[in-house]
Enzyme design. Structure first.
Site, PDB file in Angstrom:
ATOM      1  N   ASP A  48       0.935  -1.152  -0.046  1.00 20.08           N
ATOM      2  CA  ASP A  48       0.111   0.064   0.023  1.00 20.08           C
ATOM      3  C   ASP A  48       0.910   1.387  -0.008  1.00 20.08           C
ATOM      4  O   ASP A  48       0.646   2.241  -0.764  1.00 20.08           O
ATOM      5  CB  ASP A  48      -0.950   0.010   1.203  1.00 20.08           C
ATOM      6  CG  ASP A  48      -1.788  -1.381   1.489  1.00 20.08           C
ATOM      7  OD1 ASP A  48      -1.979  -1.726   0.197  1.00 20.08           O
ATOM      8  OD2 ASP A  48      -1.980  -1.756   2.475  1.00 20.08           O
ATOM      9  N   ASP A  78       0.472  -0.951   9.996  1.00 20.77           N
ATOM     10  CA  ASP A  78       0.379  -0.693   8.608  1.00 20.77           C
ATOM     11  C   ASP A  78       0.591   0.632   8.038  1.00 20.77           C
ATOM     12  O   ASP A  78       1.056   0.718   6.994  1.00 20.77           O
ATOM     13  CB  ASP A  78      -1.063  -1.277   7.972  1.00 20.77           C
ATOM     14  CG  ASP A  78      -1.342  -2.694   8.008  1.00 20.77           C
ATOM     15  OD1 ASP A  78      -0.512  -3.148   8.745  1.00 20.77           O
ATOM     16  OD2 ASP A  78      -2.518  -3.176   7.235  1.00 20.77           O
TER      17      ASP A  78
END
Length: 317
Positions: free
Chosen positions: A257, A293
Site C-alpha cells: 500500500d 500498517d
C-alpha cells in the site's frame, strides 16, 4: 481531489508478544486497511486523498473514522451501517520473518457497500481512482460497486489504478482469477505483486509477467518485487528500479500500500516514470521498518532524506 479510493478498513489487534497468538494475553489496537493505508500515505506526502467506505455504527467504526480523519484524509463519503459491525483482524507475529493474519470480516458493514453509496461527482472530480482486488471479493454488491466506480471514472477521464492485492481466503481461486483479470483489463495502471502474477499467469519472470498484464489492457504495469524493487512496463518504456536496502524488516504488512502511495505521489508530482517507481519503492521499504500498517508511512522530508541517502551511498561505493 487528487485520489479517491474505495474499500474496507478494520481494527487491527496485535499481540504484545511474539509467538503463537494463543499465548497472548494483551493486544494493541490499530487501524488498517489497504485503501485507507494508501489514502493516509498520500496525505502524509501532501496530496489530497479521499477514502470511501461503510463502517459499523459501533465504537470500532468511530475509532476508524476519527483516526483516518485525523490523518488528513477526506472521509465525507463514509457512512455508518446500523445493522452490521465493523470488521476486525488479528496479526500474529510469530517471528520477525513469519507473520500470519486472521480476519473477522464476514458480513461486515463494508461488505454491504452497494453502487448507490457512490457519489458520481466525487469520483469525477478526482485525478485518480484507486481500487484493490480485496473489495470485489467481499460480496457481490461490493463487486458491483467497484465496477460502477470504474464506469464513472472511465466516462470522466479519471485514471483508474488497480492493485490486485490477492486475498485467497476471501473467494474461490477460479472466481478470483476471473474478476482480477476483468478489472485489470479496465484499469489504466495495474500494480501487481510477483506472487499475484504467478497466481494469474504461472511462474514467469518479471518482464514476462508484466507484459502479460499489459496485454490485458492497462497502459502501465508496475510489478512489485519486494526487496528487489520493481519492474515497470508501458508501450513507451520498460525498466527495473532497484529496491532500497532495509537493515531489518520489522513488519512487511502494508508495504504494498505504501508502494502504491509512493507511485501515485510521484505521478501527481509529474516525476518521470522511473523516479515515480523509485519513490514507490522507497515508501514501501520505509513501511517495513516499523510495526503497523501506517505507522511507517513517511512524510515528505523523511522520504526525501531516505532516497538521498541511498543515492549518496551509491556515489560513495
Amino acid at each position: 481531489m487528487d485520489v479517491v479510493t474505495l474499500g474496507e478498513t478494520m481494527v487491527l489487534f496485535t499481540p504484545e508478544i511474539s509467538g503463537y497468538m494463543r499465548y497472548a494475553g494483551n493486544f494493541s489496537t490499530k487501524v488498517a486497511g489497504a485503501e485507507s493505508n494508501l489514502a493516509i500515505g498520500l496525505a502524509r506526502l501532501g496530496h489530497n486523498s479521499s477514502w470511501v467506505s461503510r463502517l459499523g455504527d459501533d465504537e470500532f467504526g468511530k475509532k476508524i473514522l476519527s483516526f483516518i480523519r485525523g490523518e488528513g484524509v477526506d472521509v465525507s463519503r463514509v457512512s455508518y451501517s446500523p445493522s452490521a459491525s465493523t470488521g476486525l483482524y488479528f496479526k500474529e507475529m510469530i517471528t520477525d520473518d513469519e507473520v500470519r493474519v486472521q480476519y473477522y470480516r464476514k458480513d461486515s458493514a463494508a461488505s454491504r457497500m452497494k453502487p448507490s453509496d457512490l457519489h458520481e461527482t466525487h469520483i469525477k472530480n478526482a485525478k485518480y481512482l484507486h481500487l484493490t482486488g480485496i473489495t470485489p471479493a467481499l460480496s457481490e454488491s461490493c463487486y458491483e460497486t467497484v465496477m460502477k466506480a470504474i464506469e464513472i471514472a472511465t466516462s470522466s477521464g479519471v485514471t483508474v489504478v488497480f492493485d490486485p492485492n490477492l486475498r485467497r481466503k476471501l473467494w474461490p481461486e477460479d472466481h478470483a482469477q476471473e474478476v482480477l483479470l476483468e478489472i485489470a483489463a479496465k484499469a489504466d495502471i495495474v500494480l501487481p505483486g510477483l506472487d499475484e502474477g504467478q497466481f494469474l499467469f504461472g511462474d514467469l519472470d518479471a518482464e514476462t509477467t508484466a507484459r502479460h498484464f499489459f496485454e490485458h489492457g492497462p497502459s502501465l504495469v508496475v510489478l512489485k518485487l519486494g526487496a528487489e524493487g520493481a519492474y515497470y512496463y508501458s508501450d513507451k518504456e520498460q525498466g527495473r528500479v532497484a529496491g532500497f536496502p532495509v537493515h531489518r524488516v520489522v513488519d512487511p504488512v502494508g508495504a504494498g500500500d505504501g508502494f502504491a502511495a509512493g507511485l501515485l505521489s510521484g505521478l501527481l508530482d509529474s516525476l518521470s516514470l522511473e523516479k515515480a517507481v523509485e519513490r514507490a519503492a522507497a515508501v514501501g521499504a520505509l513501511v517495513t521498518m516499523v510495526k503497523g500498517d501506517v505507522e511507517g508511512l513517511p512524510d515528505r522530508s523523511r522520504l526525501n532524506a531516505f532516497i538521498e541517502g541511498k543515492h549518496r551511498e551509491g556515489v560513495n561505493r
